[in-house]
Write a protein that holds these residues in place. Sequence first.
Motif, PDB file in Angstrom:
ATOM      1  N   ILE A 160       3.137   1.820  -8.596  1.00 52.07           N
ATOM      2  CA  ILE A 160       2.349   0.659  -8.190  1.00 52.07           C
ATOM      3  C   ILE A 160       2.559   0.455  -6.687  1.00 52.07           C
ATOM      4  CG2 ILE A 160       2.053  -1.846  -8.477  1.00 52.07           C
ATOM      5  CD1 ILE A 160       3.034  -1.465 -11.378  1.00 52.07           C
ATOM      6  N   PRO A 161       1.493   0.331  -5.897  1.00 51.66           N
ATOM      7  CA  PRO A 161       1.649   0.377  -4.441  1.00 51.66           C
ATOM      8  C   PRO A 161       2.146  -0.897  -3.773  1.00 51.66           C
ATOM      9  CG  PRO A 161      -0.677   0.177  -5.022  1.00 51.66           C
ATOM     10  CD  PRO A 161       0.069   0.377  -6.306  1.00 51.66           C
TER      11      PRO A 161
ATOM     12  N   GLN B 118       0.822  -1.212   0.000  1.00 53.08           N
ATOM     13  CA  GLN B 118       0.000   0.000   0.000  1.00 53.08           C
ATOM     14  C   GLN B 118       0.857   1.263   0.000  1.00 53.08           C
ATOM     15  OE1 GLN B 118      -3.206  -0.315  -0.621  1.00 53.08           O
ATOM     16  NE2 GLN B 118      -2.883  -2.536  -0.562  1.00 53.08           N
ATOM     17  N   GLY B 119       1.934   1.204  -0.785  1.00 54.41           N
ATOM     18  CA  GLY B 119       2.789   2.363  -0.983  1.00 54.41           C
ATOM     19  C   GLY B 119       3.889   2.535   0.040  1.00 54.41           C
ATOM     20  N   LYS B 120       3.881   1.733   1.099  1.00 52.02           N
ATOM     21  CA  LYS B 120       4.873   1.864   2.163  1.00 52.02           C
ATOM     22  C   LYS B 120       5.809   0.656   2.177  1.00 52.02           C
ATOM     23  CE  LYS B 120       2.813   5.576   3.833  1.00 52.02           C
ATOM     24  NZ  LYS B 120       3.434   6.923   3.718  1.00 52.02           N
TER      25      LYS B 120
ATOM     26  N   ARG C 100      -0.399  -7.096 -11.957  1.00 50.51           N
ATOM     27  CA  ARG C 100      -1.808  -7.431 -11.799  1.00 50.51           C
ATOM     28  C   ARG C 100      -2.624  -6.196 -11.421  1.00 50.51           C
ATOM     29  NH1 ARG C 100       0.068 -10.635  -7.458  1.00 50.51           N
ATOM     30  NH2 ARG C 100      -1.687  -9.907  -6.178  1.00 50.51           N
ATOM     31  N   ASN C 101      -3.865  -6.217 -11.843  1.00 51.42           N
ATOM     32  CA  ASN C 101      -4.877  -5.340 -11.267  1.00 51.42           C
ATOM     33  C   ASN C 101      -5.923  -6.270 -10.668  1.00 51.42           C
ATOM     34  OD1 ASN C 101      -7.286  -3.832 -10.822  1.00 51.42           O
ATOM     35  ND2 ASN C 101      -6.539  -2.228 -12.202  1.00 51.42           N
TER      36      ASN C 101
ATOM     37  N   ALA D 221      11.151   0.628  -8.532  1.00 54.05           N
ATOM     38  CA  ALA D 221       9.983   0.294  -9.349  1.00 54.05           C
ATOM     39  C   ALA D 221       8.775   1.123  -8.928  1.00 54.05           C
ATOM     40  CB  ALA D 221       9.674  -1.200  -9.266  1.00 54.05           C
ATOM     41  N   TYR D 222       8.711   1.458  -7.656  1.00 53.79           N
ATOM     42  CA  TYR D 222       7.632   2.329  -7.176  1.00 53.79           C
ATOM     43  C   TYR D 222       7.793   3.733  -7.746  1.00 53.79           C
ATOM     44  CZ  TYR D 222       4.594   4.869  -3.937  1.00 53.79           C
ATOM     45  OH  TYR D 222       3.621   5.666  -3.388  1.00 53.79           O
TER      46      TYR D 222
END
Length: 355
Positions: free
Chosen positions: A224-225, A183-185, A288-289, A218-219
């Motif tokens: 992408i989180p 989740q982004g962290k 993936r989504n 990559a973030y």
Amino acid sequence: MNNKKIMIYGAYGYTGELIAREAVARGLRPILAGRNSKKLQPLAEELGLPAMAVELGASETLERTLRDMDVVIHCAGPFSTTAEPMMRACIEAGTHYQDITGEMEVYRSAHAMHKEARDAGVVLCPGTGFDVIPTDCLAAALHKAIPTATHLTLGFDSDSGLSPGTAKTSIESLGVGGAIRRQGKIEIVGHGELTRTIDFGRGDKFAVAIPWGDVATAYYSTEIPNIEVYIPMSPRRAKKMQRMNRFRWLLGKPWVQNWLKGKVDQKVRGPSEEKRSEQKTWVWGEIRNDRRGERRIGRVVTANGYDVTVHGSLAVAEFLLDYGGDGGYFTPSKLCGYELVEKLPGSGSIKVGID
């Protein structure tokens, strides 16, 4: 380009020397630099190149020296110690910076300096080697296939051993643990805690998540989180890694770190040119989504990690010699495009499909 100057700092290290020799083979005339004049001089004399010894701690002297340079390829580890002073000196001197690190904290530090570098018109692009050109480029290509992706998993399979520098980087992570992004962290996980089966390109293999630099880069490239990075490993070795978690407090002690790094200096040597030519690397990614049920797999085969680092760092340096864009922090794919990896000797084309 002929009037512009490249400095290779840490030129007498294993990878730095490979880069210097390849630069000469390309007709370039880099300035060789480092902390130890006695180690610099033999290589400089053999290659017929200018050399200068300068300490990273001598900030004013370093900045003065860098003002005559257009690009620095920083090869002197440990980058956790050396990267920040060199980046700050480059910003002050107006010199583009790149390095061959795989250390996540260096990427995060460079990202934090984005505004300073942008205001100075200086590019900061750490990770212009095997860490992280192939995985970063594959991540960017996969993101193009699913721009709304929620999850990205990367990995690589290679017959090549660790270089002395990469071995020392791995030692630094022993006392910390693994790392993933959720989740982004960035989250710290136990060694060997996350496992899965992956076909990197040579059939299914048991694999373990590692704290590779793409958890950061990559973030920055894709936003992408959720990101994880894997390498193949035997289940038995993974179990040994898991047992190490009980001793992470000890493995992070400075005296233990220094002792282990001393063992690297004694025992780890880079491979010969003949050996490197026999070793390829299989790079894999999954995007993936999960909300939409979309999934794609990407792969690219490259030369061994050392040769990717040599050719990748010089490709980025030559790009920067003619660069006229904005300054700031960049990942390799953000600076040169995801096609960068495909242009390196020994690399194939990125293939993205449903698998």
